[in-house]
Scaffold this motif. Structure first.
Motif, short mmCIF file in Angstrom:
data_model
loop_
_atom_site.label_atom_id
_atom_site.label_comp_id
_atom_site.label_asym_id
_atom_site.label_seq_id
_atom_site.Cartn_x
_atom_site.Cartn_y
_atom_site.Cartn_z
N GLY A 12 -7.50 -6.43 -3.73
CA GLY A 12 -8.39 -5.56 -4.40
C GLY A 12 -9.79 -6.11 -3.24
O GLY A 12 -9.38 -7.34 -2.66
N VAL A 102 -1.90 -5.35 -9.48
CA VAL A 102 -3.44 -4.73 -10.13
C VAL A 102 -4.52 -4.10 -9.51
O VAL A 102 -4.39 -5.52 -8.06
CB VAL A 102 -3.66 -5.03 -11.65
N THR A 103 -4.79 -3.37 -8.86
CA THR A 103 -6.24 -3.53 -7.84
C THR A 103 -7.49 -2.99 -9.31
O THR A 103 -7.64 -2.96 -9.94
CB THR A 103 -6.22 -2.20 -7.16
N GLU A 105 -11.77 -3.37 -8.76
CA GLU A 105 -12.56 -2.47 -8.18
C GLU A 105 -13.84 -2.44 -8.23
O GLU A 105 -14.56 -2.82 -9.32
CB GLU A 105 -11.82 -1.20 -7.40
N SER A 142 -9.66 1.83 1.69
CA SER A 142 -9.62 2.25 -0.10
C SER A 142 -8.33 2.89 0.24
O SER A 142 -7.21 3.13 -2.09
CB SER A 142 -10.77 4.01 -0.31
N TYR A 145 -5.69 0.46 -0.86
CA TYR A 145 -5.83 0.13 -3.06
C TYR A 145 -4.56 1.14 -4.29
O TYR A 145 -4.59 0.39 -4.98
CB TYR A 145 -7.74 -0.72 -2.96
N ASP A 146 -4.84 2.02 -3.29
CA ASP A 146 -4.19 2.68 -4.20
C ASP A 146 -2.34 2.98 -4.80
O ASP A 146 -1.91 3.27 -5.31
CB ASP A 146 -4.51 4.33 -3.96
N CYS A 148 -2.08 0.48 -6.80
CA CYS A 148 -0.50 -0.48 -7.55
C CYS A 148 -0.29 0.40 -8.58
O CYS A 148 -0.38 1.71 -8.91
CB CYS A 148 -2.78 -1.17 -8.17
N TYR A 150 -1.80 0.35 -12.11
CA TYR A 150 -3.10 -0.15 -12.35
C TYR A 150 -4.34 -0.56 -11.93
O TYR A 150 -3.90 -1.36 -10.84
CB TYR A 150 -2.99 -0.72 -13.98
N LYS A 151 -4.88 0.19 -12.36
CA LYS A 151 -6.65 0.08 -11.53
C LYS A 151 -7.68 -0.17 -13.01
O LYS A 151 -7.56 0.37 -13.71
CB LYS A 151 -7.10 1.25 -10.19
N SER A 153 -11.86 -0.98 -13.28
CA SER A 153 -13.65 -1.56 -12.70
C SER A 153 -14.01 -2.67 -12.94
O SER A 153 -13.84 -3.26 -14.37
CB SER A 153 -14.42 -0.70 -12.74
#
Ligand code: S3P
Length: 176
Positions: A12, A102-103, A105, A142, A145-146, A148, A150-151, A153
């Protein structure tokens, strides 16, 4: 046999919470914790900002690749990575094949408030218009970072809540 389930990698943008959440995740799972920036600092005896200053970003990225390779050979480990680790295709492949990725963000605004008084981020320190540079760099990165599994916030909610959610998803994801 080693598989993706043996490692969790946090990726991230700068200041999205990787260094805060990583150790908590490790503690909860009874895994070890390692941070690629810390590995580099320990190996060189230099601060990240000094490495950039004295040897440039290219050298830093080489050291970062070595640190990631080393970390991806460990088992039962949570790895926090530097925000630019995903810029290299080899690093992305390594991460995707070896870890539950895992990202973390958050919005450019959140990053701005978290970094504005911090001097140890060489890629942002020189910028006159800090907010604009964060927005630009974030949007350029961006897509990476995709990569992953799972993302999540980290704009709102506590680090503990975020950590619990990641563990829940990690446990129910079939990675074999
Ligand atoms: C970088 C992020 C930093 C550190 C270095 C480069 C980047 O780590 O690796 O300054 O390119 O985004 P954090 O994401 O922990 O700030």
């Amino acid at each position: 046999m080693s598989d993706k389930k043996d490692r969790i990698a946090l990726i991230g943008f700068m200041a999205t919470g990787k260094t805060t959440i990583g150790p908590r995740l490790a503690k909860e799972l009874n895994f070890d914790f390692i941070d690629t920036d810390e590995m580099i600092e320990q190996k060189t005896g230099l601060k990240i900002s000094e490495i950039f200053e004295r040897f440039g970003e290219k050298k830093f990225r080489e050291l970062e690749f070595s640190a990631l390779k080393e970390a991806m050979a460990m088992e039962k480990i949570v790895v926090s990575t530097g925000g630019g680790i995903i810029l290299s295709p080899i690093n992305r492949t390594l991460l995707q094949s070896k870890a539950f990725v895992v990202t973390l963000e958050c919005s450019p605004r959140t990053v701005y408030f978290r970094v504005k008084n911090n001097q140890n981020r060489p890629l942002l320190n020189k910028d006159k218009n800090l907010f604009k540079s964060i927005e630009k760099m974030m949007s350029e990165r961006s897509q990476f970072y995709d990569i992953c599994d799972y993302k999540i916030s980290t704009d709102r909610g506590s680090a503990n809540k975020c950590c619990n959610t990641i563990i829940e998803v990690y446990k129910k994801t079939d990675l074999r």
